[in-house]
Design an enzyme around this catalytic site. Structure first.
Site, PDB file in Angstrom:
ATOM      1  N   CYS A 149      49.643  27.509  49.180  1.00  0.00           N
ATOM      2  CA  CYS A 149      48.917  28.743  48.371  1.00  0.00           C
ATOM      3  C   CYS A 149      49.857  29.037  47.145  1.00  0.00           C
ATOM      4  CB  CYS A 149      48.360  29.700  49.200  1.00  0.00           C
ATOM      5  SG  CYS A 149      47.403  30.900  48.327  1.00  0.00           S
ATOM      6  N   CYS A 152      49.077  32.871  46.273  1.00  0.00           N
ATOM      7  CA  CYS A 152      49.667  33.789  47.338  1.00  0.00           C
ATOM      8  C   CYS A 152      51.261  33.955  47.236  1.00  0.00           C
ATOM      9  CB  CYS A 152      49.530  33.451  48.878  1.00  0.00           C
ATOM     10  SG  CYS A 152      47.753  32.714  49.074  1.00  0.00           S
ATOM     11  N   ASP A 153      51.890  32.742  47.074  1.00  0.00           N
ATOM     12  CA  ASP A 153      53.204  32.443  47.128  1.00  0.00           C
ATOM     13  C   ASP A 153      54.413  32.267  45.766  1.00  0.00           C
ATOM     14  OD1 ASP A 153      52.853  33.022  49.804  1.00  0.00           O
ATOM     15  OD2 ASP A 153      52.905  30.954  50.419  1.00  0.00           O
TER      16      ASP A 153
END
Ligand code: NDP
Length: 333
Positions: A149, A152-153
């Site tokens: 992701c 997200c990261d």
């Protein structure tokens, strides 16, 4: 804009021995659209949305292809709007996972911890989950350089070197998100052409930060405390190489979330729910919508469309059942 007043069209069950008209399992665009239709059709509706509610769009940044948002909308914002819309018409939303289902009883039973919810009809809209490569080191280094992701990261990889595995739209999207943070991004793809849409491919090819390694598979993720490099193998020549990177984003597709439905409704060989007559499963009164059966389009808008169809079919089913009951009562007299 002021929040519109909540409208409830159907009376909810007063206790756990009474059934909901419709229980929707899942909380992506398919589920929430289904609930908008069933609540507006005066059916009491319970959404069992899962502990991580909202589905894949919660992990997406800007969505530019959902009609009605001409300047784009962030995935999580779109999901919030859909959730609010379903709740506005009286849907009850529970952020818990369904652990088991029993479709053999008159009222279907859905187990959540100690609680068994009852429902006259069910719409399965559990979507699909990230697929992993299943090579050595992947599990162990997940969260330590291996991710699925980028939205997200990606910030963890500011000014670092990263790689993305895959050749579909997800891989392109992950790579593009990473360009905002990473120093360099290398897409590793197992074939010599991408399957991603032309528009996404163009964006990737036009971005100077992104390189591509074609015809190559990842054989291993290597690193002690965190990812240090990946071992690669050319699919045509068998030549081995390694790529030193700080982060790898795996974007090789999805697996349908159907574990709890095995043996309860018909699944195909890949685990997707088999759909009959647009939205029906093999069990009468149990309908399906979205990526959990549709591996072809897999778009937010098509999932929403399927949700609408399943919602309408569930209403029709409830009406017919109600009609049959009335007929039986009249005949009994
Ligand atoms: P796809 O199935 O489209 O692509 C998966 C990619 O991963 C393929 O290139 C495939 O290779 C590769 N792959 C699969 N298994 C392996 C493996 N074991 N090892 C190496 N590579 C592998 O999945 P996506 O998640 O990319 O997309 C799913 C759907 O969602 C699509 O319909 C897509 O259009 C849509 N989508 C749309 C977006 C948008 O419009 N913004 C964003 C993201 C997704 P191969 O090509 O050789 O099969």
């Amino acid at each position: 804009m002021d929040e519109k007043q909540k409208i409830e069209f159907a009376q909810k069950p007063k206790n756990f021995t009474e059934p909901w008209d419709v229980a929707v399992i899942g909380s992506g665009p398919a589920s929430l659209t289904a609930a908008i239709y069933t609540t507006r059709g005066a059916a009491s509706t319970l959404i069992l949305g899962g502990e991580k509610w909202g589905g894949q769009l919660m992990l997406t940044t800007e969505v530019d292809n959902y009609p009605g948002f001409h300047e784009g909308i962030e995935g999580p914002d779109l999901m919030q709007k859909m959730r609010k819309q379903s709740e506005r018409f009286g849907a009850e939303f529970i952020e818990k996972n369904v652990e088991a289902v029993d479709f053999s009883k008159e009222y279907f039973e859905l187990t959540v911890g100690e609680t068994k919810y009852l429902a006259k009809s069910v719409i399965i809209a559990t979507g699909a989950e990230t697929k992993w490569l299943g090579v050595p080191g992947e599990d162990r280094l997940r969260g330590r350089g291996v991710s699925s992701c980028a939205p997200c990261d990606a910030p963890f990889f500011k000014d670092k070197d990263t790689a993305v595995i895959g050749g579909g739209d997800s891989a392109m999207e992950e790579a593009l998100v990473l360009t905002k943070y990473s120093n360099s991004i290398t897409i590793v793809h197992r074939r010599e052409e991408f399957r991603a849409s032309a528009a996404m491919q163009k964006k990737v090819k036009d971005n100077k930060k992104i390189k591509v390694i074609w015809d190559t598979q990842v054989k291993e993720f290597v690193g002690e405390q965190k990812l240090e490099k990946i071992l690669l193998e050319n699919t045509k020549t068998g030549e081995k190489s390694e790529l030193v990177v700080d982060g790898v984003f795996v974007a090789v597709g999805h697996t349908p979330s159907t574990a709890i439905f095995k043996g309860k409704v018909e699944l195909d060989e890949k685990g997707y729910i088999v759909v009959n007559d647009h939205t029906k499963t093999s069990t009468d009164g149990v309908f399906v919508a979205g990526d959990v059966h549709d591996y072809h389009y897999r778009q937010a808008i098509t999932a929403a469309g399927f949700g609408c169809m399943a919602g309408m079919e569930a209403l029709k089913y409830l009406d017919e059942k109600q009609g049959n009951k009335k007929q039986e009562t009249t005949l009994d007299k």
